[in-house]
Design an enzyme around this catalytic site. Structure first.
Site, mmCIF file in Angstrom:
data_model
loop_
_atom_site.group_PDB
_atom_site.id
_atom_site.type_symbol
_atom_site.label_atom_id
_atom_site.label_comp_id
_atom_site.label_asym_id
_atom_site.label_seq_id
_atom_site.Cartn_x
_atom_site.Cartn_y
_atom_site.Cartn_z
ATOM 1 C CB VAL B 9 -0.963 0.011 1.210
ATOM 2 C CG1 VAL B 9 -1.761 1.305 1.249
ATOM 3 C CG2 VAL B 9 -1.894 -1.194 1.152
ATOM 4 C CB ILE B 131 -15.892 0.040 -1.352
ATOM 5 C CG1 ILE B 131 -15.435 -1.066 -2.301
ATOM 6 C CG2 ILE B 131 -17.392 0.264 -1.453
ATOM 7 C CD1 ILE B 131 -15.997 -2.439 -1.942
ATOM 8 C CE LYS B 200 -11.043 -5.857 5.524
ATOM 9 N NZ LYS B 200 -10.869 -6.773 4.356
#
Lengths: 427, 427
Positions: B9, B131, B200
């Site tokens: 990342v 998202i 999550k």
């Protein structure tokens, strides 16, 4: 705060302000107090529990009151909404609005006033009801590069096209059913001619491409010409017809095309499965990839949900003595005309059934540099029909090709021309 | 700004900071300057164009520098990430993080520090990659009442289950393919045992219900026990098996259940069509209705897109001298244990094929007040199998029923038990 308008959306806003008062206060850090509701006529019966003592017909006076710091506008249309919003912004008040027509027609004026007076103008409810779409474009994707926004943003036309597809109904019959169920208005022009979707497309394009886009920039075609035969032949070929709003960067990235028109999409495409009055929007971003947002795009409660989300945000901002991001138009991309847009086309031709016909038809496409992906002959003799799907070409070249075909003596008619979308870069 | 971590990342964040420098500066109103990148080891080969002069192994020193006002943490894991984030927040710096494990395990500490020091802690990248999901929950739906969040939030397990479904592969074979393609790590425990999805789920539940939810509150079951036979028999009955994260308010609204487990969903459900490593999440809100968010849930570029979106937001906030909304836990709802969760169950039983068997099985369900929706006998004689699907009941009653069935002398085995979701309130 003051509410301007108390119709389908406004009455739901009032209801939710009551029902969720404690939650809203906890989320904001202070209670929201509804100090007045401007309506056109007093004494009319309203949904929800609007305290009659709050009602006034003097909207301008309400906006000007010193005890009002937030104004929610859900009247719709250009005037008097614009004058009232400008008056609020000039007074340093925050504005939450669901007014797509105003933002698409004269966004520059209202955004300019918000900027000049350092106050908030939030409008999530103006596009796709409760579906969070503007905030994701404006904030979540602020670090990404959006290439395309493509979606179904008008529930009425999607309902009509879905009924035509599932029952074989004509446009007129499907429209009547939509009207009977409250999905379409008595005068359905704004929906079926694509004006509503075009306003939303302008707003989405402006946000996605950091440029100013108005409704006048949007190429717009409605669905009134779609016949049951169009729908049936699309179905036979594995396609479904949807009214799409498409905002896309050109291949060189220097301009954008913004358009609303019916298009054939493959039945396997996720947008093909969007039924009834639902909305769904794809956003294609360089790093983020394909993102889809789906939900109810209209209706009192969903739209009120979006209004209240914005209301919490602007109220928090006021308490913190700040404001959210202003309109971002720094990229200032040119909006190119429809002729420059690259698309694909499905064409049906009634032709003479004799040798050399396909060669002459193919030559007409070649003259415009349009290459043909598939061609199929159906029927024989007087019923002979050629069905062609092109590769990608500019809309100008495609239109010129169709014009040329109409003039060929061997072509007896061009019963159907429709753009095809969603086959390249399908998620 | 400083970047902590420069792996999959981090290197994408560096690349995008370069490539989109002008756009980011225009959107923020000031340039973003990368002043240092903390890594574990110098001299390692890295993707992207990281200026070696920026690299340091002294992360604590980098965070403490006076010229650093924003810290981006993409190291992952609890330590040293927590210490570094706390040190940044205590120094009044804004933090952007993708660290789901830390937020789910010890969110209270980091959120508390951000609140105390009046600075920003943004973490959109911690759930579902690019998202936009946390900002919509935290802001767009701030005026609504969320009832349920239900979705596929782990791409690795979705890839594995999708391959098992489409090719008939075993779990082990599908896992190996996922590893070969880079969708699963060498040690796949965090994904296949549901730890990643549970973290999550905790973050989503906390935001959706304005309560504090930790990973320890989440009922968690992985997919390692799912067999090719389970997948095939689900398929034969029109279901597909997905690893779902579900955060739902109880019927009385006073508590929430948060769980991650494989479940059968009908093939017509929108989540059934989520293929490969994609993620999709439904949010059901009282006014907003059913909303769905879909896209790539992981990967360097999509996660970096979310990090940069947050980076633009916190940089704008710093310029405006303010900060975004802080953690909201005012509702303080109890997280109820799995036994109180209401769900439905699909059970296969190997049974003796003789009169009275169904009556005794049905009686075992009745004893626990579980009502049966469908029952079907398959095979005869030694191969006789009963396949039952229940109506809604508490998980405790369903578990007690299964225990009871196992002890019946006429039941030779219970080859499959799986929860069924997505048949009530299907969008």
């Amino acid at each position: 705060m003051a509410l301007l308008g108390c119709g389908v959306v406004g009455s739901q806003v009032v209801r939710l302000l009551h029902e969720q008062a404690d939650d809203l206060a906890a989320r904001i850090g202070a209670p929201l107090e509804l100090a007045g509701v401007a309506v056109r006529r007093l004494g009319r019966k309203r949904d929800g529990d609007v305290d009659p003592a709050l009602l006034t017909t003097d909207a301008e006076g309400l906006v000007a009151r010193d005890d009002i710091d937030i104004v929610v506008e859900v009247i719709g249309g250009i005037e008097p909404a614009r004058t009232l919003i400008l008056s609020a912004l000039r007074g340093g008040k925050s504005v939450v609005t669901a007014n797509k027509a105003l933002l698409a027609e004269d966004g520059a004026t209202v955004h300019g006033a918000a900027k000049l007076h350092g106050t908030d103008l939030y409008y999530e409810a103006s596009v796709a009801g409760a579906i969070p779409l503007l905030r994701p474009l404006r904030e979540s994707l602020a670090g990404d590069r959006v290439h395309r926004v493509l979606g179904i943003v008008n529930g009425t036309t999607n309902y009509i096209l879905d009924k035509m597809d599932s029952t074989g109904a004509s446009f007129v019959d499907a429209l009547e059913e939509a009207q009977a169920l409250g999905y379409a208005e008595a005068d359905p022009t704004a929906d079926v001619e694509g004006f509503d979707a075009a306003a939303k497309a302008a707003i989405l394009a402006g946000l996605a491409f950091h440029s100013r886009v108005t409704a006048a920039d949007v190429h717009r075609e409605g669905i009134t010409e779609i016949t049951a035969t169009d729908v049936a032949s699309a179905k036979a070929m594995g396609y479904v017809i949807k009214l799409l709003a498409i905002c896309a960067r050109s291949d060189d990235g220097r301009s954008v095309g913004v358009r609303v028109h019916p298009a054939m999409i493959p039945r396997g495409h996720p947008l093909a499965g969007v039924r009834e009055a639902y909305n769904a929007v794809f956003v294609e971003a360089e790093s983020g990839g394909q993102l889809m947002f789906y939900g109810k795009g209209a209706g009192g409660a969903p739209t009120a949900s979006a209004v209240l989300g914005d209301l919490v945000a602007v109220a928090r901002n006021r308490l913190a003595g700040t404001h959210g991001p202003q309109e971002s138009t720094y990229a200032d991309l040119r909006v190119h005309p429809m002729g420059e847009t690259v698309t694909r086309c499905h064409v049906s031709l009634d032709v003479d059934d004799k040798p050399g016909v396909l060669a002459r038809v193919a030559d007409m496409f070649a003259k415009q540099d349009v290459s043909i992906q598939t061609v199929r002959q159906e029927g024989r003799g007087l019923d002979a029909q050629l069905v062609l799907v092109t590769h990608r070409a500019t809309d100008a070249a495609l239109s010129a090709t169709i014009e040329g075909l109409r003039e060929l003596d061997i072509v007896r008619g061009v019963p159907s021309v429709m753009r095809v979308e969603g086959e390249d870069n399908t998620p």
